[in-house]
Design a protein around this motif. Structure first.
Motif, PDB file in Angstrom:
ATOM      1  N   ASP B   5       0.803  -1.220   0.000  1.00 46.56           N
ATOM      2  CA  ASP B   5       0.000   0.000   0.000  1.00 46.56           C
ATOM      3  C   ASP B   5       0.837   1.273   0.000  1.00 46.56           C
ATOM      4  N   GLN B   6       2.160   1.115  -0.200  1.00 44.10           N
ATOM      5  CA  GLN B   6       2.993   2.317  -0.292  1.00 44.10           C
ATOM      6  C   GLN B   6       3.390   2.650  -1.718  1.00 44.10           C
ATOM      7  N   ILE B   7       3.092   1.763  -2.665  1.00 45.02           N
ATOM      8  CA  ILE B   7       3.512   2.079  -4.029  1.00 45.02           C
ATOM      9  C   ILE B   7       2.447   2.920  -4.728  1.00 45.02           C
ATOM     10  N   ILE B   8       2.918   3.673  -5.703  1.00 45.58           N
ATOM     11  CA  ILE B   8       2.010   4.568  -6.428  1.00 45.58           C
ATOM     12  C   ILE B   8       1.018   3.740  -7.225  1.00 45.58           C
ATOM     13  N   THR B   9      -0.254   4.048  -7.079  1.00 47.19           N
ATOM     14  CA  THR B   9      -1.305   3.347  -7.810  1.00 47.19           C
ATOM     15  C   THR B   9      -1.712   4.152  -9.035  1.00 47.19           C
ATOM     16  N   PRO B  10      -2.212   3.490 -10.087  1.00 45.56           N
ATOM     17  CA  PRO B  10      -2.366   2.051 -10.239  1.00 45.56           C
ATOM     18  C   PRO B  10      -1.042   1.345 -10.539  1.00 45.56           C
ATOM     19  N   ALA B  11      -1.014   0.048 -10.203  1.00 41.58           N
ATOM     20  CA  ALA B  11       0.173  -0.766 -10.458  1.00 41.58           C
ATOM     21  C   ALA B  11      -0.290  -2.203 -10.658  1.00 41.58           C
ATOM     22  N   CYS B  12       0.528  -2.978 -11.361  1.00 38.69           N
ATOM     23  CA  CYS B  12       0.151  -4.364 -11.653  1.00 38.69           C
ATOM     24  C   CYS B  12       0.924  -5.285 -10.714  1.00 38.69           C
ATOM     25  N   VAL B  13       0.195  -6.146 -10.009  1.00 38.15           N
ATOM     26  CA  VAL B  13       0.785  -7.023  -8.996  1.00 38.15           C
ATOM     27  C   VAL B  13       0.648  -8.483  -9.428  1.00 38.15           C
ATOM     28  N   ILE B  14       1.742  -9.218  -9.296  1.00 43.79           N
ATOM     29  CA  ILE B  14       1.722 -10.663  -9.555  1.00 43.79           C
ATOM     30  C   ILE B  14       1.863 -11.395  -8.226  1.00 43.79           C
ATOM     31  N   GLN B  15       0.980 -12.369  -7.996  1.00 44.35           N
ATOM     32  CA  GLN B  15       1.040 -13.183  -6.782  1.00 44.35           C
ATOM     33  C   GLN B  15       1.855 -14.437  -7.135  1.00 44.35           C
ATOM     34  N   LEU B  16       3.064 -14.503  -6.590  1.00 42.73           N
ATOM     35  CA  LEU B  16       4.030 -15.518  -7.005  1.00 42.73           C
ATOM     36  C   LEU B  16       3.547 -16.948  -6.746  1.00 42.73           C
ATOM     37  N   ASN B  17       2.963 -17.188  -5.570  1.00 42.67           N
ATOM     38  CA  ASN B  17       2.532 -18.558  -5.238  1.00 42.67           C
ATOM     39  C   ASN B  17       1.476 -19.053  -6.227  1.00 42.67           C
ATOM     40  N   LYS B  18       0.583 -18.147  -6.608  1.00 37.10           N
ATOM     41  CA  LYS B  18      -0.476 -18.540  -7.546  1.00 37.10           C
ATOM     42  C   LYS B  18       0.096 -18.794  -8.944  1.00 37.10           C
ATOM     43  N   LEU B  19       1.056 -17.958  -9.341  1.00 40.46           N
ATOM     44  CA  LEU B  19       1.713 -18.162 -10.641  1.00 40.46           C
ATOM     45  C   LEU B  19       2.387 -19.539 -10.664  1.00 40.46           C
ATOM     46  N   GLU B  20       3.072 -19.872  -9.573  1.00 44.70           N
ATOM     47  CA  GLU B  20       3.759 -21.164  -9.487  1.00 44.70           C
ATOM     48  C   GLU B  20       2.763 -22.325  -9.530  1.00 44.70           C
ATOM     49  N   GLN B  21       1.670 -22.172  -8.802  1.00 48.02           N
ATOM     50  CA  GLN B  21       0.656 -23.224  -8.735  1.00 48.02           C
ATOM     51  C   GLN B  21       0.001 -23.436 -10.112  1.00 48.02           C
ATOM     52  N   ASN B  22      -0.284 -22.339 -10.811  1.00 50.43           N
ATOM     53  CA  ASN B  22      -0.886 -22.459 -12.149  1.00 50.43           C
ATOM     54  C   ASN B  22       0.089 -23.104 -13.128  1.00 50.43           C
ATOM     55  N   ALA B  23       1.360 -22.718 -13.021  1.00 46.79           N
ATOM     56  CA  ALA B  23       2.385 -23.296 -13.895  1.00 46.79           C
ATOM     57  C   ALA B  23       2.476 -24.805 -13.656  1.00 46.79           C
ATOM     58  N   THR B 350      -4.739  -6.580 -19.808  1.00 46.99           N
ATOM     59  CA  THR B 350      -4.406  -5.751 -18.639  1.00 46.99           C
ATOM     60  C   THR B 350      -2.893  -5.613 -18.507  1.00 46.99           C
ATOM     61  N   ALA B 351      -2.192  -6.733 -18.608  1.00 45.63           N
ATOM     62  CA  ALA B 351      -0.732  -6.701 -18.478  1.00 45.63           C
ATOM     63  C   ALA B 351      -0.105  -5.776 -19.518  1.00 45.63           C
ATOM     64  N   ALA B 352      -0.751  -5.679 -20.688  1.00 43.27           N
ATOM     65  CA  ALA B 352      -0.209  -4.868 -21.788  1.00 43.27           C
ATOM     66  C   ALA B 352      -0.117  -3.391 -21.436  1.00 43.27           C
ATOM     67  N   GLN B 353      -0.800  -2.973 -20.385  1.00 43.46           N
ATOM     68  CA  GLN B 353      -0.814  -1.554 -20.025  1.00 43.46           C
ATOM     69  C   GLN B 353       0.373  -1.170 -19.131  1.00 43.46           C
ATOM     70  N   TYR B 354       1.266  -2.112 -18.851  1.00 44.85           N
ATOM     71  CA  TYR B 354       2.338  -1.880 -17.881  1.00 44.85           C
ATOM     72  C   TYR B 354       3.718  -2.120 -18.487  1.00 44.85           C
ATOM     73  N   SER B 355       4.718  -1.462 -17.899  1.00 45.20           N
ATOM     74  CA  SER B 355       6.105  -1.710 -18.283  1.00 45.20           C
ATOM     75  C   SER B 355       6.770  -2.676 -17.307  1.00 45.20           C
ATOM     76  N   HIS B 356       6.144  -2.876 -16.151  1.00 45.69           N
ATOM     77  CA  HIS B 356       6.735  -3.763 -15.141  1.00 45.69           C
ATOM     78  C   HIS B 356       5.647  -4.225 -14.177  1.00 45.69           C
ATOM     79  N   TYR B 357       5.985  -5.264 -13.423  1.00 48.09           N
ATOM     80  CA  TYR B 357       5.048  -5.827 -12.441  1.00 48.09           C
ATOM     81  C   TYR B 357       5.715  -5.832 -11.068  1.00 48.09           C
ATOM     82  N   TYR B 358       4.885  -5.679 -10.026  1.00 50.59           N
ATOM     83  CA  TYR B 358       5.350  -5.859  -8.660  1.00 50.59           C
ATOM     84  C   TYR B 358       4.961  -7.265  -8.212  1.00 50.59           C
TER      85      TYR B 358
END
Lengths: 376, 376
Positions: B5-23, B350-358
């Protein structure tokens, strides 16, 4: 000198003469009415493009602090950040203010002022804060006849580090105003909302330095904007199919297009496949409620001449499908490898898909590459 | 360690555990069927993200030559560029091939092969070319039962610098398949189209090294993919509301969200204004035809827990409006400055709107920042 048809497609092309002509049209309106113009740079987000329609030291409007930072570094000193400020952005705002830029932020609630006041880190900041007025129930803003308007102004005055800067409004509803009568009526309501709110504040002893209104449809509406201090608008610089659908420009005035290549045919259904999908064009289909539905873009040849009746009917990530309104056979018109240009439905959304633009004056060769400021 | 909650919004966040589980879910499917997986990296376009779901030297699929170039530089040597090649991209392809990367391109017409042949600049190139098969009349590809299929294979064999690599298809229609029966039926048709085309070529003495099929719904369909050599899919890594609407994942599996801040209330209409508009969320409304319309995204609290019934109903460039399905009063739930997370409708858009992910593992703090490869 690179020829247009030698660059990798898809790519975003700006037609310089049209950009200049569109810019002049609005400069003339403001000059005639002796009003300050504060262009919104959110469509192209480009310092090079702004040299044409918002040369420094003109006041500008921005939609992100990323734009504010880049334009401030390039010498712009009077910047309005036209999205309600959130606490997580305050440090960036204070940094900009400390670099001698006059960055005005907006709020539309007492809660927003209180949050700002709690989050201030530099005791010596003096942040100009304007109040956003809701003139059409479209989106943000406080109603001009509300008690909260007065409360917000009082709250701003009560915080030592904040300076009340005035009022702003944006008639977002104007993008759906299909006739010039409606556009004029919305423009009058936009102006009147701000003037009425300013009168109410004045009766409380609070003067408004800035009375800022505008949207492309309302600043082009043939009314007198007497009483406000400045006009804001952005998409007029390039225009797009939505604006053409509102009869605010001709298709031939649109200064932006997406360069694309024919990659095949969808033979059963008279479709032409192109290498511009929603990644290149955006998913905006803002003309779907207008008299002429342009789908995801109108099709021009590589010199930018409209190919009547051809439009992008559907898009995937990297594929678009062109069809004719009367379902003509495309193979009589197009061949594999043909380079085309697609006029954007909503220039702000299409431009957002690019990191840079290719600029042409003669519709044949690239004169320059302009960088875009993405992110927040 | 930065708190979410300290980063400037809007921002794109990736949840690592879920990414790993889906992979892992898709790794397991491919392992069980003893099939090669060739993930499509077009959703996140990130080398760091690919370490989870497509670690080098896995074969990958790309949607742009920008992706191909970056992944090749990072050590990926087997890359399928899954959009019909245009002449203006051939030089870039030849450069990549000369750097010892096996970059396979696709065509679906004799005209495309002839254009490639005319534009070749390096006489010593040997470009692997696959033929795209149309399995569902959805988009590109040549019909498996057509004469043109044989003609294209002949044309490729006739050009010294081209090497016939095999067949690929993508059942784009699967994104509209609402039941598991439909998904299985489309998956069978996708596989059968390629196997039938391969049989026809074999009868002409032409062998297919690669028989590549896939889309997230079809590779998750409970069928046997026997006979093909590899499966492709991309969006399963993050999933999104469209995939959840097809019952291919739970909302809680979605590994991507857009961090946003409450900036006000639209009191007349029970709306909550947030600082994520279409610039942050995209204009994709792909669940509008599904049983549960998620609008422009579903609303979670800042820890990623779904707030049932709240969705993003409309967007402007930098403003979104959240409402409840039953029009509840939002002021009982949200306050100015609250940080929320929005689940994407279509993760690729959605991801296409960003240069990076947190990247976060604990939904509280940022572990890493991953870069994204935009452009073409």
């Amino acid at each position: 000198m690179t020829a247009l048809d030698q660059i990798i497609t898809p790519a975003c092309v700006i037609q310089l003469n049209k950009l200049e002509q569109n810019a002049k049209r609005v400069f003339d309106i403001c000059e005639k009415q002796q009003l300050t113009l504060r262009p919104h740079v959110k469509t192209l987000k480009s310092l090079e493009a702004a040299r044409i329609y918002a040369p420094a030291p003109m006041p500008i409007t921005v939609s992100t602090l990323a734009e504010a930072t880049c334009f401030a570094e390039a010498g712009y000193t009077d910047i309005l950040y036209a999205v309600t400020l959130t606490p997580n952005k305050l440090t960036r705002v204070e940094t900009l203010l400390n670099s001698a830029v006059n960055l005005t932020v907006i709020v539309d609630s007492v809660a927003a002022v209180k949050a700002m006041s709690r989050s201030l880190t530099h005791a010596d900041s003096l942040i100009p804060v304007a109040i956003e007025i809701d003139c059409d129930s479209h989106r943000a803003g406080v109603k001009p006849d509300s008690q909260e308007l007065l409360d917000i102004a009082d709250e701003i005055s009560a915080v030592k580090s904040l300076r009340f800067a005035g009022l702003m409004t944006h008639a977002g509803a104007s993008y759906a105003a299909l006739t010039v009568e409606e556009q004029c009526s919305i423009a009058e309501a936009e102006r009147n909302a701000v003037l009425y709110a300013a009168d109410r504040l004045r009766a409380q002893g609070i003067e408004c330095e800035m009375l800022s209104v505008g949207s492309t449809p309302t600043i082009l509406a043939p009314i007198s904007h007497t009483g406000v201090t400045e006009l804001r608008a952005g998409v007029y610089a390039t225009f797009d199919c939505v604006m053409a659908g509102l009869n605010l420009c001709a298709y031939n005035d649109i200064a932006m297009s997406v360069l694309t290549t024919v990659i095949g045919f969808h033979c059963d259904e008279n479709g032409v496949l192109i290498d511009a999908g929603w990644m290149a064009l955006s998913r905006d289909n803002g003309t779907s409620g207008q008299a002429y539905n342009c789908g995801y873009g109108l099709v021009c040849n590589k010199s930018g001449e409209l190919l009547k009746g051809w439009f992008v009917e559907s898009t995937n990530q990297e594929h678009g499908i062109i069809r004719h309104k009367e379902n003509l056979d495309p193979q009589a018109v197009f061949s594999f490898g043909d380079v085309l240009r697609i006029l954007p439905i909503h220039a702000c959304a299409t431009a957002a898909q690019y990191s840079h633009y290719y600029v042409t004056s003669d519709d044949q060769t690239i004169d320059a590459t302009w960088q875009r400021i993405n992110g927040w």
